[in-house]
Design a protein around this motif. Structure first.
Motif: not given
Length: 319
Positions: A203, A206, A215-216, A218-223, A243, A317
């Motif tokens: 991984h 950012g 996935p990066d 940074l793109t999954v922090k909104t979970r 993936y 996060e």
């Protein structure tokens, strides 16, 4: 010559059949001397090993086996292992395992990938673990998962006994253990260290450099923290289509697990753990299958405390 070697393998033939007049023997002999000469510069020895990829086993055996000896540079050992791996005789498997105790970490990773790629070698690896030559804890979670979910029932049965001490516990148990990390206050700087230790091989985060297999982050922090914890502990629960991991077997008996990045009439390309890309000719592909799981294995939480997990979640996060 490297290109010639690739072409010969794709045509399912060998240099011995193509060079019946032995016009290349002198070149291979010179390459063997360079490989065996520990005073030669490492780049020259690596180039010579690549030439021996095309040579016969009889021509390359002695210098490549010598490269497995203690004190050899890790790059030389790893290159020699990759070259030897194309020869499927039991002697190669035995030599790779016999040299295990004095491999540095980087060489062990190469050797493990080679041993897991073939059923006969995976069996030999597991017997070596049972005999105590190799410690179960030396296998990363990805290799433990590969062996305990192998296509061969006999390998699975052997893996369950040889690797019993490192097979991850049930996901329900692990989730209960780490649930406090969701609500605790963590330290992002310590979490960055956890990322660099455990996650960076697959991984990016950012601006924090890593290898882009998954996935990066940074793109999954909104979970949210709860969703991030689930993704770490239960990587197969929800997998984006791009993936999903595939198991690909070749006609020469090798097996690879990775994400398919190219699949067309000429062949396919796989991105495997660590970011390396494996390119396979269509004529050499026996088959491929997917269980819909992620390439990320279960059990990556091994050796992490609740506080460590808390710090990692905080790092993600706050990206």
């Amino acid at each position: 010559l490297r290109a010639l070697g690739d072409g010969l393998r794709r045509a399912s033939t060998t240099i011995a059949k193509a060079d019946t007049a032995q016009k290349l023997t002198a070149l291979f002999t010179h390459a063997a001397k360079t490989v065996a000469d520990s005073t030669s510069p490492t780049p020259a020895r690596l180039a010579a090993i690549e030439l021996l990829d095309v040579a016969t086993y009889a021509q390359s055996r002695e210098p490549l086996m010598a490269c497995l000896a203690p004190g050899q540079p890790a790059a030389i050992q790893s290159a020699a292992i990759k070259s030897l791996a194309q020869h499927t005789i039991p002697e190669v498997t035995a030599a790779l395992i016999r040299a295990w105790p004095h491999y540095p970490t980087a060489t062990k990773e190469t050797a493990l990938a080679t041993l897991v790629a073939r059923e006969d070698r995976a069996t030999a690896l597991l017997h070596a673990i049972k005999a105590g030559t190799i410690k179960p804890t030396e296998l990363p979670a990805t290799q433990v998962q590969s062996l305990t979910h192998h296509k061969s029932p006999s390998v699975i049965a052997l893996a369950r006994t040889a690797l019993a001490s490192v097979i991850p516990p049930s996901r329900a148990e692990v989730t209960i253990t780490f649930q406090p990390a969701v609500t605790a206050a963590g330290d992002a700087s310590r979490g960055r260290i956890q990322f660099q230790t455990r996650c960076i091989v697959c991984h990016q985060a950012g601006s924090v450099a890593g290898i882009a297999v998954g996935p990066d982050l940074l793109t999954v922090k909104t979970r949210g923290r709860d969703g991030l914890l689930t993704a770490i502990l239960e990587p197969h629960k929800e997998v984006a289509p791009q993936y999903i991991a595939y198991d690909v077997t070749t006609k020469d008996g090798n097996a690879y697990a990775g994400i398919i990045t190219r699949d067309d009439a000429t062949g396919l390309s796989l991105k495997i753990m660590g970011g390396a890309e494996v390119v396979l000719a269509r004529a050499n592909v026996r088959g491929s299958r997917s269980s819909g799981k992620s390439l990320m294995p279960e059990g990556l939480e091994a050796g992490i405390s609740v506080q460590d997990m808390d710090d990692l979640l905080t790092f993600i996060e706050t990206l």
